[in-house]
Design a protein around this motif. Sequence first.
Motif, PDB file in Angstrom:
ATOM      1  N   UNK A 101      29.591  22.520  50.917  1.00  0.00           N
ATOM      2  CA  UNK A 101      28.906  21.896  49.782  1.00  0.00           C
ATOM      3  C   UNK A 101      28.618  22.888  48.656  1.00  0.00           C
ATOM      4  N   UNK A 102      29.096  24.109  48.807  1.00  0.00           N
ATOM      5  CA  UNK A 102      28.821  25.173  47.844  1.00  0.00           C
ATOM      6  C   UNK A 102      29.958  25.317  46.846  1.00  0.00           C
ATOM      7  N   UNK A 103      29.602  25.366  45.573  1.00  0.00           N
ATOM      8  CA  UNK A 103      30.591  25.559  44.510  1.00  0.00           C
ATOM      9  C   UNK A 103      30.859  27.057  44.351  1.00  0.00           C
ATOM     10  N   UNK A 104      32.121  27.414  44.302  1.00  0.00           N
ATOM     11  CA  UNK A 104      32.542  28.792  44.082  1.00  0.00           C
ATOM     12  C   UNK A 104      33.483  28.824  42.881  1.00  0.00           C
ATOM     13  N   UNK A 105      33.508  29.954  42.176  1.00  0.00           N
ATOM     14  CA  UNK A 105      34.353  30.107  40.997  1.00  0.00           C
ATOM     15  C   UNK A 105      35.106  31.426  41.110  1.00  0.00           C
ATOM     16  N   UNK A 106      36.411  31.362  40.963  1.00  0.00           N
ATOM     17  CA  UNK A 106      37.219  32.574  40.963  1.00  0.00           C
ATOM     18  C   UNK A 106      36.957  33.334  39.659  1.00  0.00           C
ATOM     19  N   UNK A 107      36.550  34.588  39.749  1.00  0.00           N
ATOM     20  CA  UNK A 107      36.205  35.364  38.559  1.00  0.00           C
ATOM     21  C   UNK A 107      37.411  35.554  37.641  1.00  0.00           C
ATOM     22  N   UNK A 108      38.564  35.910  38.198  1.00  0.00           N
ATOM     23  CA  UNK A 108      39.758  36.112  37.364  1.00  0.00           C
ATOM     24  C   UNK A 108      40.208  34.817  36.698  1.00  0.00           C
ATOM     25  N   UNK A 109      40.195  33.734  37.451  1.00  0.00           N
ATOM     26  CA  UNK A 109      40.564  32.439  36.869  1.00  0.00           C
ATOM     27  C   UNK A 109      39.554  32.026  35.801  1.00  0.00           C
ATOM     28  N   UNK A 110      38.284  32.370  36.014  1.00  0.00           N
ATOM     29  CA  UNK A 110      37.247  32.066  35.029  1.00  0.00           C
ATOM     30  C   UNK A 110      37.505  32.814  33.724  1.00  0.00           C
ATOM     31  N   UNK A 111      37.887  34.082  33.815  1.00  0.00           N
ATOM     32  CA  UNK A 111      38.204  34.860  32.619  1.00  0.00           C
ATOM     33  C   UNK A 111      39.389  34.258  31.869  1.00  0.00           C
ATOM     34  N   UNK A 112      40.428  33.871  32.603  1.00  0.00           N
ATOM     35  CA  UNK A 112      41.595  33.247  31.971  1.00  0.00           C
ATOM     36  C   UNK A 112      41.205  31.920  31.333  1.00  0.00           C
ATOM     37  N   UNK A 113      40.425  31.121  32.023  1.00  0.00           N
ATOM     38  CA  UNK A 113      39.976  29.827  31.512  1.00  0.00           C
ATOM     39  C   UNK A 113      39.147  30.012  30.245  1.00  0.00           C
ATOM     40  N   UNK A 114      38.278  31.017  30.255  1.00  0.00           N
ATOM     41  CA  UNK A 114      37.423  31.287  29.109  1.00  0.00           C
ATOM     42  C   UNK A 114      38.269  31.696  27.890  1.00  0.00           C
ATOM     43  N   UNK A 115      39.248  32.556  28.091  1.00  0.00           N
ATOM     44  CA  UNK A 115      40.141  32.967  26.995  1.00  0.00           C
ATOM     45  C   UNK A 115      40.928  31.768  26.461  1.00  0.00           C
ATOM     46  N   UNK A 116      41.449  30.964  27.384  1.00  0.00           N
ATOM     47  CA  UNK A 116      42.228  29.783  26.999  1.00  0.00           C
ATOM     48  C   UNK A 116      41.348  28.795  26.247  1.00  0.00           C
ATOM     49  N   UNK A 117      40.126  28.603  26.687  1.00  0.00           N
ATOM     50  CA  UNK A 117      39.205  27.663  26.029  1.00  0.00           C
ATOM     51  C   UNK A 117      38.886  28.111  24.615  1.00  0.00           C
ATOM     52  N   UNK A 118      38.727  29.407  24.422  1.00  0.00           N
ATOM     53  CA  UNK A 118      38.414  29.924  23.081  1.00  0.00           C
ATOM     54  C   UNK A 118      39.577  29.724  22.132  1.00  0.00           C
ATOM     55  N   UNK A 119      40.809  29.968  22.590  1.00  0.00           N
ATOM     56  CA  UNK A 119      41.964  29.800  21.709  1.00  0.00           C
ATOM     57  C   UNK A 119      42.250  28.328  21.452  1.00  0.00           C
ATOM     58  N   UNK A 120      41.952  27.481  22.399  1.00  0.00           N
ATOM     59  CA  UNK A 120      42.186  26.046  22.238  1.00  0.00           C
ATOM     60  C   UNK A 120      41.230  25.434  21.227  1.00  0.00           C
ATOM     61  N   UNK A 121      40.008  25.955  21.138  1.00  0.00           N
ATOM     62  CA  UNK A 121      39.010  25.363  20.257  1.00  0.00           C
ATOM     63  C   UNK A 121      39.137  25.811  18.795  1.00  0.00           C
ATOM     64  N   UNK A 122      40.054  26.708  18.523  1.00  0.00           N
ATOM     65  CA  UNK A 122      40.227  27.191  17.132  1.00  0.00           C
ATOM     66  C   UNK A 122      40.947  26.192  16.273  1.00  0.00           C
TER      67      UNK A 122
END
Length: 72
Positions: free
Chosen positions: A51-72
């Motif tokens: 029942x515990x949510x986990x987040x991959x740190x490397x995937x999170x960094x990639x997702x964050x970079x992708x989200x920033x470029x997508x919102x421009x």
Amino acid sequence: MEKDLIPTWEKAVLNVEEASAYMGIGVEQIRALAHAARHGMGDFPAFWVGKTIKVSRRALLQWQRWSKTRSR
């Protein structure tokens, strides 16, 4: 016995609280992103261990970079 602490930037997998601090957003926002992704309404890099949510740190960094470029 003292618990061994690993710095967040060295961890492969983060819990909700660590991901929240790492991204600078609230815990509930992390949970909302994870649940949306679980139900096909997003692409947040989260997975469940029981029942515990986990987040991959490397995937999170990639997702964050992708989200920033997508919102421009």
